[in-house]
Design a protein around this motif. Sequence first.
Motif, PDB file in Angstrom:
ATOM      1  N   LEU A  78       0.777  -1.282  -0.078  1.00  0.00           N
ATOM      2  CA  LEU A  78       0.101   0.256  -0.022  1.00  0.00           C
ATOM      3  C   LEU A  78       0.767   1.171  -0.110  1.00  0.00           C
ATOM      4  O   LEU A  78       1.743   1.447   0.880  1.00  0.00           O
ATOM      5  CB  LEU A  78      -0.995   0.182   1.234  1.00  0.00           C
ATOM      6  CG  LEU A  78      -1.828  -1.315   1.453  1.00  0.00           C
ATOM      7  CD1 LEU A  78      -2.831  -1.145   2.661  1.00  0.00           C
ATOM      8  CD2 LEU A  78      -2.849  -1.601   0.342  1.00  0.00           C
ATOM      9  N   ARG A  79       0.727   2.076  -1.104  1.00  0.00           N
ATOM     10  CA  ARG A  79       1.393   3.439  -1.121  1.00  0.00           C
ATOM     11  C   ARG A  79       0.644   4.587  -0.824  1.00  0.00           C
ATOM     12  O   ARG A  79      -0.307   4.634  -1.516  1.00  0.00           O
ATOM     13  CB  ARG A  79       2.150   3.404  -2.394  1.00  0.00           C
ATOM     14  CG  ARG A  79       3.465   2.471  -2.483  1.00  0.00           C
ATOM     15  CD  ARG A  79       4.299   2.738  -3.722  1.00  0.00           C
ATOM     16  NE  ARG A  79       5.479   1.949  -3.790  1.00  0.00           N
ATOM     17  CZ  ARG A  79       5.425   0.810  -4.578  1.00  0.00           C
ATOM     18  NH1 ARG A  79       4.221   0.401  -5.355  1.00  0.00           N
ATOM     19  NH2 ARG A  79       6.553   0.110  -4.378  1.00  0.00           N
ATOM     20  N   THR A  80       1.037   5.508   0.053  1.00  0.00           N
ATOM     21  CA  THR A  80       0.042   6.309   0.710  1.00  0.00           C
ATOM     22  C   THR A  80       0.868   7.900   0.462  1.00  0.00           C
ATOM     23  O   THR A  80       2.265   7.808   0.693  1.00  0.00           O
ATOM     24  CB  THR A  80      -0.477   6.130   1.868  1.00  0.00           C
ATOM     25  OG1 THR A  80       0.659   6.257   2.921  1.00  0.00           O
ATOM     26  CG2 THR A  80      -1.346   5.146   2.166  1.00  0.00           C
ATOM     27  N   ALA A  81       0.115   8.867   0.243  1.00  0.00           N
ATOM     28  CA  ALA A  81       0.796  10.221  -0.204  1.00  0.00           C
ATOM     29  C   ALA A  81       1.341  10.614   1.192  1.00  0.00           C
ATOM     30  O   ALA A  81       2.150  11.453   1.348  1.00  0.00           O
ATOM     31  CB  ALA A  81       0.078  11.045  -0.767  1.00  0.00           C
ATOM     32  N   THR A  82       0.632  10.309   2.280  1.00  0.00           N
ATOM     33  CA  THR A  82       0.728  10.774   3.591  1.00  0.00           C
ATOM     34  C   THR A  82       0.982   9.715   4.689  1.00  0.00           C
ATOM     35  O   THR A  82       0.677   8.575   4.177  1.00  0.00           O
ATOM     36  CB  THR A  82      -0.270  11.749   4.116  1.00  0.00           C
ATOM     37  OG1 THR A  82      -1.707  11.464   4.048  1.00  0.00           O
ATOM     38  CG2 THR A  82      -0.236  13.013   3.222  1.00  0.00           C
TER      39      THR A  82
END
Length: 413
Positions: free
Chosen positions: A162-166
Amino acid sequence: MSEFIKRLQERRANVWEQAKELLDAAEAEKRELTAEEEQTYQRLNADLDAIDARAKDLAAAEQRNRDADEAFRQLLEKEPAPEHQRSAADQETQRVRDWLTGASGSRALEIGPSQRMPLDQRTLSKLTAGAGANTVPISFYNQLVQHMIETSGVLAAGPTVLRTATGEQLQIPKTTAHSASAGIVAEAGTLTPNEPTFGQVSLDAYKYGFLLQVSHELANDTGVDLLGYLAMQAGRALGNGFGAHLVTGDGSSKPNGVLTTSTLGVTGAASVAGAPSADDLIDLFYSVIAPYRMSTSCGWMMRDATIATVRKLKDGNGQYVWQPALTQGSPDTILGKPVHTDPNMPAVALGAKSILFGDFSTYFVREVETVRFERSDDYAFNTDLITYRAILRGDGDQVDTTGAVKHFIGNAA
């Protein structure tokens, strides 16, 4: 070159046959390997590992040559494009180079998959200037991630990323028990509640970082592939630090490792001090239910030294449970499932969880989208070194604790 790789593969098969002959001879005489035979067997295992490494390097060299040929072909066929018409890869490469040498005037740089450049799926390798590295557009982020995967067995095993911006905390539903089997219900009878059991996994964003220093001469020498060098060093450092916790982390101010969260599959026989038997591996294989075994992310994980032990094992039909890959780039297999190695897995020993098997896609890895780089010309001013700081934020945890990933644990009398 490809002919040489084929010969190398044939040599690998020949070395494995020699190793099998030693084991088969000892088995036929119902004895253990002699000290001399054991030494020979270990040498053959080392040869297998060396051939694997050599083959990977040669395959990477062929890919570099193909990339360079393609780049030169494109350069010869068209005039250089104006700045606003450059490809996203060209612009991204120049952006990173300008920052590395200080030309951008910016102290910080964030590297991640974004609108600037789509994810590049081509083969990545340890580039060198002599191999035409500076003629080929470089996806710095992808190269960095590739080196992280090379040093982390968990990242190579196919977890859900899972890649999140924050970096705020994520709450992920966790399956702790499946629904029981449905039963026959009489006409107008009451249906029995049969819900699965859920919990929650919290994925945080723990910070991993390190410093890397290079000379001004290196940063400003256009003949050196500084991007490739920095991506390799940063990827390995971040992969080693983050990867260790993805295996053995205890979830206390660090990721909850896949080994920590795995469930018991098989306990070794009391007569053997920690080592698995072929029957143990077969039992571990079938202790994981079919839906998980059928997953494309299902596989084995162990350290290199454990593979040396497993290579000796045969099933009830006299077939070795470990099988070498038939084609370059494919993983070796045990009972038809790929084998991933990670140096953070425990060695074979009494009470050690030395082998994992299961569906690694049920293990979730969270990464905050960008890898943050910062540079300082002042930190090592007296030595004329540029200091780079690399920071990655991430976490990991098992979201299916019903037995998707199980372990073998050694035992003794």
